[in-house]
Each structure stands twice: as structure tokens, then as C-alpha cells.
Scaffold this active site. Structure first.
Site, short mmCIF file in Angstrom:
data_model
loop_
_atom_site.label_atom_id
_atom_site.label_comp_id
_atom_site.label_asym_id
_atom_site.label_seq_id
_atom_site.Cartn_x
_atom_site.Cartn_y
_atom_site.Cartn_z
N ARG A 176 1.00 -1.40 0.14
CA ARG A 176 0.04 0.18 0.13
C ARG A 176 1.28 1.21 -0.41
O ARG A 176 1.53 0.99 0.45
CB ARG A 176 -0.76 0.02 1.34
CG ARG A 176 -2.03 -0.78 1.36
CD ARG A 176 -2.79 -0.95 0.12
NE ARG A 176 -4.43 -1.61 0.06
CZ ARG A 176 -4.30 -2.34 -0.91
NH1 ARG A 176 -3.06 -2.70 -1.81
NH2 ARG A 176 -5.46 -3.36 -0.69
N GLU A 190 -3.78 7.59 -6.20
CA GLU A 190 -3.56 7.08 -7.15
C GLU A 190 -4.96 7.40 -8.74
O GLU A 190 -5.71 7.31 -7.84
CB GLU A 190 -3.72 5.52 -7.26
CG GLU A 190 -2.86 5.10 -6.02
CD GLU A 190 -2.56 3.32 -5.96
OE1 GLU A 190 -3.10 2.61 -6.90
OE2 GLU A 190 -1.55 2.47 -5.48
N HIS A 242 0.34 -0.08 -10.61
CA HIS A 242 -0.67 -0.46 -9.72
C HIS A 242 -1.34 -1.69 -10.14
O HIS A 242 -2.91 -2.22 -10.67
CB HIS A 242 -1.74 -0.17 -8.80
CG HIS A 242 -2.11 -0.50 -7.86
ND1 HIS A 242 -3.11 -0.02 -6.67
CD2 HIS A 242 -2.62 -1.12 -7.79
CE1 HIS A 242 -3.37 -0.64 -5.66
NE2 HIS A 242 -2.98 -2.44 -6.36
#
Length: 316
Positions: free
Chosen positions: A227, A256, A275
């Protein structure tokens, strides 16, 4: 009577087909379509992936809601406490991304350690002479420190060991593993590469800050596929600029997508992927099918995998 399921995001085609075979499927991919569905339909389950938020106002707009689910492992975008308080099952896909995230972690580790990103970019720019200024090293013989020894952390440890790395770890509790369990400070001080595999919560937010970074060996590398908010990015940038650490590679960021000029992302000794660690074709399909299968079972009187119901103990 067929139950009604709301999708906040797209899912794999095979998973969509399973849903459509057993329930009525509605999509709320944007605010307007979501509002329309909620005004016309009694929703019994909501499925999201990584962006669609399942929060109290949405739950309250669905008084017949029985299940909320995320096609994935982490539940940052699902208010688990609110769902539990409303006696709503929370379903996810634990363990489904272990192999792919471990592979992605090692890929980032290798890219950063061997300076592959700049090497490939130089050759594409016809700069073969880059080899004369190349700097890099290998993983073999290095110490790999793992923070967080869950499924992914353990898989990374085994792969790192296969590369010839010496593995040690810190976690909330020790495990029956063939690797030394030490304090976080001891792990950071000894490791050439530190890999983060901690969950995000009040205890771990910003856990890699100024103090933790100061404990790291000069030139050590930090890898984060867990994370983004585990790392204090202001302190990280300072440590990079001071050459206190050798580099940072991540698949996650606190925000993000990031602001285009985010200094950490633009830093020459930083590699960030969008990601995408779990977005391989095999894992994406598996995660969606596992989640959908358990949602259907929960709605139709079947037997969902007990381990897929994140809040099962709180509801019992």
C-alpha cells in the site's frame, strides 16, 4: 426469485457470464447510472474491484443489501465496519494474488538492483555506450528484509531464497518459518533490500517514515507492492536526495493516479508501475471468478468458501 447484483466496475467476461446465469446484473459505473439503478432496483449485493467505493451512504441506499464484495484481497475501498454493523457479509478473494504479486515484487527488485529501466531506455535511444557508465549489482548474497509475513511475504521470501538471498523478517507476530524473526529496526539496519507486505491500517500508516528510513543501510533498496500510504513520501524523497537509500520501486502510491509532477515518481532512482501487479490475465480472471462464485453462493443458499467472508466471525 432472482437476486439483483450491482457492479461498480467491470469484471472479467467469464465472471460476468457466471453472474448473469444466476442473478440479475446492473451496472453503476458512473454517478448517473448508479443513481438510476438505485432509484429503480432493490439491490441484494454490490461488487467492486479497486476503485468503486462501498460506503455507508451506498449501503443505506440498498435496504435489502445482503453482500458486498471486492474482486481482490485488500478492502481499503469497502467500509467493513459499516457493513458488519448492518449484518452485511463482506466477501473478498484471499490468497488469490499471492503468486502474481510475489513475481511483481521480484521483478521490481531486479529492475532496481540491476538498473534495467535505464539500460533498456538507453539502448532504445541507440546509446549502446551506456554500458560504459552502467552501475548495478545482483541479488545473490544480499540480505532481504521482509516487513509483513503473510501469504505474499512468505512467497517473496522463498523466491528470494532461491535467488541466493539471506532472508529475515519482521511482522506483527512471528511465524513458524525457517527465517530469523527480528525487530523492525534490526531488519531495516541489516537488509540490502527491504520489501513491504504489510496491511494498511492505523498502526501501519506511514510506518516507513524518517526514523525507519534512517535505520536503513546506505544504498539499500526499498520495494513496496503493498500500500502506498505505508511510506511517508516526503521523508522518502529526502532520503533519496540525501542518498540515504539507494532507490525505491513500487506498484502503489498514496494517491492514484498521482499528480503528474509528483517528485518521488520523477526521481531518477525510483521505478513505479501503475498498480498493475495483479492485472495479469490469469490472476484477474481467477480473482473475479472466485469472488463472483462466492457472492452467488451467498445469495442463492449455497456454500461460499468460509475464508472468503472477511467478517464471518463478527457476524456469527
Amino acid at each position: 426469485m432472482r437476486k439483483n447484483v450491482l457492479l461498480l466496475e467491470t469484471i472479467a467476461e467469464e465472471a460476468m457470464a457466471v453472474l448473469q446465469d444466476h442473478v440479475n446484473v446492473y451496472t453503476g459505473y458512473d454517478a448517473d447510472s448508479l443513481k438510476q439503478v438505485l432509484s429503480d432496483t432493490a439491490i441484494h449485493a454490490i461488487i467492486t474491484r479497486g476503485k468503486g467505493l462501498i460506503h455507508p451512504p451506498l449501503m443505506d441506499a440498498c435496504p435489502q443489501l445482503e453482500v458486498v464484495a471486492r474482486c481482490g484481497v485488500g478492502l481499503d475501498n469497502v467500509d467493513v465496519a459499516a457493513a458488519t454493523a448492518r449484518k452485511i457479509k463482506v466477501i473478498n478473494a484471499p490468497g488469490s494474488n499471492t503468486a502474481t504479486m510475489a513475481e511483481h515484487t521480484l521483478a521490481l527488485m531486479l529492475m532496481l538492483m540491476r538498473n534495467m529501466y535505464e539500460s533498456v531506455a538507453a539502448v532504445k535511444q541507440n546509446n549502446w555506450n551506456w554500458r560504459n557508465q552502467y552501475t548495478g549489482d545482483e541479488l545473490h548474497g544480499k540480505t532481504l528484509g521482509i516487513l509483513g509475513m503473510g501469504n505474499i511475504g512468505q512467497r517473496v521470501a522463498r523466491i528470494g531464497e532461491a535467488f541466493g538471498m539471506n532472508v529475515l523478517y519482521w511482522s506483527k507476530s512471528s511465524h513458524d518459518l525457517p527465517y530469523p524473526y527480528q525487530s523492525m529496526e534490526a531488519v531495516l539496519r541489516q537488509s540490502d533490500v527491504v520489501s513491504l507486505h504489510l496491511p494498511f491500517n492505523n498502526e501501519t500508516a506511514g510506518i516507513i517514515g524518517e526514523q525507519a528510513l534512517s535505520w536503513m543501510k546506505p544504498g539499500a533498496l526499498l520495494i513496496n507492492t503493498a500500500r502506498g500510504a505505508l511510506v511517508d513520501h516526503v521523508a522518502l524523497l529526502q532520503a533519496l536526495n540525501a542518498q540515504q537509500i539507494g532507490g525505491y520501486a513500487a506498484d502503489v502510491l498514496p494517491e492514484e493516479p498521482p499528480v503528474q509532477s509528483l517528485p518521488v515518481v520523477q526521481h531518477p532512482r525510483v521505478i513505479v508501475t501503475p498498480h498493475s501487479g495483479s492485472l495479469t490475465a490469469s490472476t484477474y480472471r481467477q480473482i473475479c471468478l472466485l469472488t463472483v462464485g462466492n457472492v452467488v453462493a451467498a445469495l442463492t443458499g449455497g456454500n461460499p468458501d468460509p475464508n472468503s467472508i472477511y467478517n464471518r466471525h463478527a457476524l456469527s
